[in-house]
Design an enzyme around this catalytic site. Structure first.
Site, PDB file in Angstrom:
ATOM      1  N   HIS A 119       0.860  -1.189   0.000  1.00 32.90           N
ATOM      2  CA  HIS A 119       0.000   0.000   0.000  1.00 32.90           C
ATOM      3  C   HIS A 119       0.894   1.236   0.000  1.00 32.90           C
ATOM      4  CE1 HIS A 119      -2.301   3.173   2.272  1.00 32.90           C
ATOM      5  NE2 HIS A 119      -3.175   2.870   1.340  1.00 32.90           N
ATOM      6  N   HIS A 155       1.581  11.001  -2.110  1.00 33.25           N
ATOM      7  CA  HIS A 155       0.324  10.798  -1.399  1.00 33.25           C
ATOM      8  C   HIS A 155      -0.410  12.128  -1.417  1.00 33.25           C
ATOM      9  CE1 HIS A 155      -1.866   9.007   2.331  1.00 33.25           C
ATOM     10  NE2 HIS A 155      -2.438   8.679   1.201  1.00 33.25           N
TER      11      HIS A 155
END
Length: 592
Positions: free
Chosen positions: A126, A172
């Protein structure tokens, strides 16, 4: 000899001594030597076949002779010519206590690799580009390389335009993480994809790009990977291909392209979020206590605080969807959640396969009412589970919930550490560490009335695993003399137990052995198992500290289905899951 200061006046001296072989080892040696004092290669062969091979696996005399030579060479590395081709009791004990010569599980791929991808658990990362926490760490290709070297087969990249909107960065989104250029990530994947395993690497893309940048990504991906790239000939796949047919191939999985929509202000401010209540510290909570829970700060899957879900944005936002054919043609595994509720999302379509993503708490909620729908969906399609958005410190959740429902891609933050990540490492030590583990038959079978496995059903015990912890050694080579205690040698104890089906989960521990670098416990534990196929054996060693928190001294997690019966050397790892040089345990495994 080790010296420990007791006070200003004097010191205590302790000698690191080699412990005697356990009585079980002595008895086995005497039995197979027919009462003699030496063991021949043929006698070693008989011992391995009768005591160390649960399925009666044959061992040739030449293999046994080679083992004897290896043992003698390791025991006496400076002796150029060893005339004897026989083992003493000490040599035999050395062989059993060597994790390279006598490992607890096999190191080769041995499962059927010719079933569709949906039939396997797949080692999944992830936010694979993050070096640390989810809010402010650097993005880099380095954690991607580390993950691939560990055998991870699914790499996730979040794609965003750079500030001038003429190139693509990986970061991110909506955080302070510093970006890395997409091309650096792609080149690193190409270079390291098959270092640990020949089986396919899937790149999951979360894209926030305009159509022209999607076209740029398509060009980058095509030029970087070339013939390594697997693109379905007829667009969408009707059935997923097999790991065997996809050796040394790269697959792209993402949602079909749509117009890039400017990132809207997130109405849920970060101040509403809370720090992980189940964050993994040096030890972390027991995974059985770290099951995702619903708190007032958590949202339903339809209102997920992480942007990492597959809900298709509606097209009535005043803009038309713009297609990028080159980008779309690269997608091997289509992602996306159909409009409607979860039942609609979990429908199995006859001539179409896809990937669905759910957050950890969305899976838990779905498992309350739709557990069999989930299992049925995962028999043909891919289900990806990802950490909830409040895991800022890159902690992880309990993976067993996803696996018990057949989820193939249980996505973990690989850059952290803690007990949940140890379970992930343990699962993917199976099948030679190739990153693909065949799902148990109970998750893939369908009954006469279309019924499938019910994760909540009460089951009978199938078999019992007996684990005898004999002794440990090697810490004096891996740690400084005063690492555990300034004033005396360590007081080691072992925790041993099971993670798996809720009915099977338990942890037990040995008594501490005081002032000893080579502790001898000789304690046996029994673990009744209802689902041995999915159970993981957890072993941890700690050093008892009366006044403070006990010190960590090693851990290992192993798939029960892969354990080789008999007396085995079990290597220990540090908190990050990297093996120590010498620290190990001597353990016997027995199935009854």
């Amino acid at each position: 000899m080790g010296s420990y200061k007791v006070c200003c006046c004097f010191t205590r001296k302790f000698k690191v001594t080699e412990a005697d072989p356990p009585s079980d080892v002595k008895e086995a040696f005497e039995k197979y030597c027919d009462g003699g004092i030496h063991m021949t290669a043929d006698q070693l062969r008989r011992f391995i076949e009768e005591c160390q091979s649960g399925d009666g696996e044959a061992v040739s005399i030449s293999e046994a002779e080679r083992l004897v030579e290896q043992v003698l060479h390791k025991r006496h590395p400076l002796a150029l010519f060893i005339n004897r081709k026989i083992l003493t009791l000490e040599d035999f004990h050395h062989y059993l206590f060597n994790s390279e010569l006598n490992p607890p599980i096999r190191s080769q791929v041995h499962q059927d690799m010719t079933a569709p991808l949906s039939h396997y658990f797949i080692y999944t990362g992830h936010n694979s580009y993050l070096t640390g926490n989810q809010l402010s760490s650097d993005c880099s290709e380095v954690p991607i390389i580390k993950a691939l070297k560990r055998g991870v087969r699914v790499i996730e990249l979040d794609l965003w335009p750079n500030s001038s909107k003429d190139n693509v960065h990986v970061l991110h989104g909506r955080t302070l993480t510093t970006p890395v250029e997409l091309i650096r990530c792609l080149k690193s994947i190409k270079e390291h994809a098959f270092v640990a395993s020949p089986y396919p690497v899937v790149i999951t893309l979360e894209d926030h790009l305009t159509p022209d940048l999607q076209a740029k990504v398509a060009q980058m991906v095509t030029e970087t990977f070339g013939e390594m790239l697997f693109c379905p000939e007829s667009g969408k796949l009707k059935e997923l291909p097999t790991p065997e047919s996809l050796k040394y191939r790269i697959l792209i999985s993402t949602k079909p392209p749509k117009e890039y929509l400017e990132a809207e202000e997130d109405q849920r401010t970060k101040s509403q979020r809370v720090k992980d209540a189940d964050d993994d510290d040096v030890w972390g909570e027991e995974p059985s206590k770290a099951i995702a829970y619903k708190d007032k700060n958590d949202k339903d899957e339809s209102d997920e605080s992480d942007h990492d879900h597959d809900t298709e944005e509606s097209e009535d936002r005043g803009k038309k969807s713009v297609s990028c054919p080159a980008y779309k043609s690269l997608i091997a595994i289509h992602a996306g959640k159909p409009k409607g509720g979860l039942e609609e999302a979990l429908k199995v379509e006859k001539d179409k396969v896809r990937r669905l993503s759910l957050s950890e708490q969305a899976l838990e909620k779905a498992a309350e009412r739709h557990q069999q729908h989930i299992v049925r969906f995962t028999q043909k399609n891919i289900l990806r589970i990802y950490p909830k958005g409040t895991r800022f410190t890159s902690s992880n959740y309990k993976p067993l919930i996803g696996w018990l429902h057949g989820a193939q891609m249980v996505a973990f933050n690989m850059q952290g550490y803690g007990r949940s990540l140890w379970l992930m490492h343990g699962m993917f030590r199976a099948n030679g560490g190739c990153g693909y583990v065949k799902k148990p038959d109970f998750l893939m079978t369908t009954g006469p009335n279309n019924e499938v496995f019910d994760p909540k059903a009460k089951l009978q015990v199938k078999k019992t695993l007996k684990v005898k912890i004999y002794m440990g050694d090697g810490w004096h080579l891996d740690f400084k003399q005063t690492h555990f205690d300034t004033y005396s040698p360590p007081d080691f104890y072992t925790r041993v137990g099971i993670s798996g089906a809720p009915a099977d989960e338990i942890m037990r521990k040995t008594k501490p052995k005081e002032d000893n670098w080579t502790p001898v416990w000789n304690e046996e534990f029994s673990f009744p198992l209802t689902l041995p196929e999915i159970a993981l054996l957890r072993i941890e060693v700690h050093e008892y500290d009366m006044s403070e928190k006990d010190d960590f001294a090693g851990q290992i997690c192993l798939p029960v289905s892969e354990l080789r019966p008999g007396i085995r050397a079990v290597p220990l790892c540090n908190r990050k899951g990297d093996p120590y040089t010498a620290s190990r345990l001597l353990v016997r495994f027995e199935f009854v």
